[in-house]
Scaffold this motif. Structure first.
Motif, short mmCIF file in Angstrom:
data_model
loop_
_atom_site.label_atom_id
_atom_site.label_comp_id
_atom_site.label_asym_id
_atom_site.label_seq_id
_atom_site.Cartn_x
_atom_site.Cartn_y
_atom_site.Cartn_z
N ILE A 87 -10.41 24.17 -49.14
CA ILE A 87 -10.27 23.75 -47.72
C ILE A 87 -8.87 24.17 -47.23
O ILE A 87 -7.90 23.85 -46.22
N ALA A 88 -8.05 23.10 -48.52
CA ALA A 88 -6.09 23.26 -48.49
C ALA A 88 -6.09 24.09 -48.13
O ALA A 88 -4.45 24.09 -47.83
N GLN A 128 -4.68 22.61 -40.19
CA GLN A 128 -5.61 22.70 -39.07
C GLN A 128 -6.63 22.36 -39.72
O GLN A 128 -7.90 21.38 -39.15
N ALA A 129 -7.25 23.07 -40.81
CA ALA A 129 -8.44 22.91 -41.72
C ALA A 129 -9.16 21.62 -42.26
O ALA A 129 -10.28 21.15 -41.75
N ILE A 130 -7.84 20.63 -42.12
CA ILE A 130 -8.13 19.48 -43.31
C ILE A 130 -8.11 18.91 -42.08
O ILE A 130 -9.19 17.56 -41.81
N GLY A 131 -7.11 19.49 -40.81
CA GLY A 131 -7.86 18.20 -40.09
C GLY A 131 -8.92 18.29 -39.13
O GLY A 131 -9.73 16.89 -38.45
N ARG A 132 -9.73 19.50 -38.91
CA ARG A 132 -11.04 19.45 -38.73
C ARG A 132 -12.15 18.66 -39.78
O ARG A 132 -13.28 18.43 -38.90
N LEU A 133 -11.62 19.24 -41.08
CA LEU A 133 -12.51 18.14 -41.93
C LEU A 133 -12.59 16.19 -42.08
O LEU A 133 -13.28 15.91 -41.82
N ALA A 180 -15.89 13.82 -40.70
CA ALA A 180 -14.81 13.00 -41.89
C ALA A 180 -14.93 11.58 -41.45
O ALA A 180 -16.10 10.03 -42.02
N ALA A 181 -14.05 11.33 -40.53
CA ALA A 181 -14.06 9.62 -40.00
C ALA A 181 -15.08 9.01 -39.46
O ALA A 181 -15.54 8.37 -39.91
#
Length: 191
Positions: A65-66, A71-76, A80-81
């Motif tokens: 993911i990293a 952007q991928a981290i932001g989507r995850l 997740a939040a």
């Protein structure tokens, strides 16, 4: 202040901290994955190094993911939040119902367990830990704010969210003292 080359020192210090947090989070994620796999397929626990395999799988997923960028981290994180919020509420409801109310599921019970087990966190050190973490993380949460008001809103929300999650952790661990007779900070893995 340190010149052009010295400006790399804060970046390196932050990189070391980030690497440590990545490893710690991957370890806890691997434990969670191991617990889930152990519940879904009990034969999984028969593998001698099942925890290390789960850690490796979780680590590889995180790196994958990293590598896809921020952007991928932001989507995850956007996925997740809400999941973490729902899980925290569910854990708190479980703890409150397991001990028949919130009053018996209080930080005071946790303090007595902490004193017996040798943990020494005073209110002052807890505040310092919370504020220290907030000082490091706040720029990350507010750097993309489009206005001063948006930045202020982001900086006010984070300490409240952090305090709420800390309270849920203390309350649920306190509930395990009542239910299981000992504090289990990670009930799904311990039991």
């Amino acid at each position: 202040m340190f010149g052009l080359r010295g400006a790399h020192l804060p970046a390196l210090a932050r990189a070391v901290i980030a690497a440590g947090w990545f490893g710690i989070n991957s370890w806890f994620g691997g434990q969670a994955l191991d617990a889930i796999l152990g519940r879904l397929a009990p034969a999984w626990l028969g593998i001698g190094i099942h925890l290390w395999v789960a850690f490796g799988v979780f680590w590889i997923l995180n790196v994958g993911i990293a590598m896809r960028g921020p952007q991928a981290i932001g989507r995850l994180a956007a996925l997740a939040a809400p999941t973490l919020g729902i899980a925290a509420v569910a854990l708190f409801v479980w703890g409150a119902s397991a001990v028949h109310g919130v009053a018996t599921c209080s930080p005071r019970r946790e303090r007595s367990w902490a004193a017996r087990s040798g943990w020494r966190f005073s209110r002052r050190s807890s505040r310092r830990l919370l504020l220290g973490h907030a000082r490091i993380e706040h720029p990350d949460y507010s750097r993309y704010a489009e206005s001063q008001r948006g930045q202020l809103r982001g900086q006010l929300v984070m300490p409240i969210v952090m305090a709420a999650f800390a309270f849920v952790g203390i309350a649920v661990t306190s509930a395990t003292v009542v239910v299981d007779g000992k504090a289990l900070w990670n009930r799904s893995i311990c039991c």
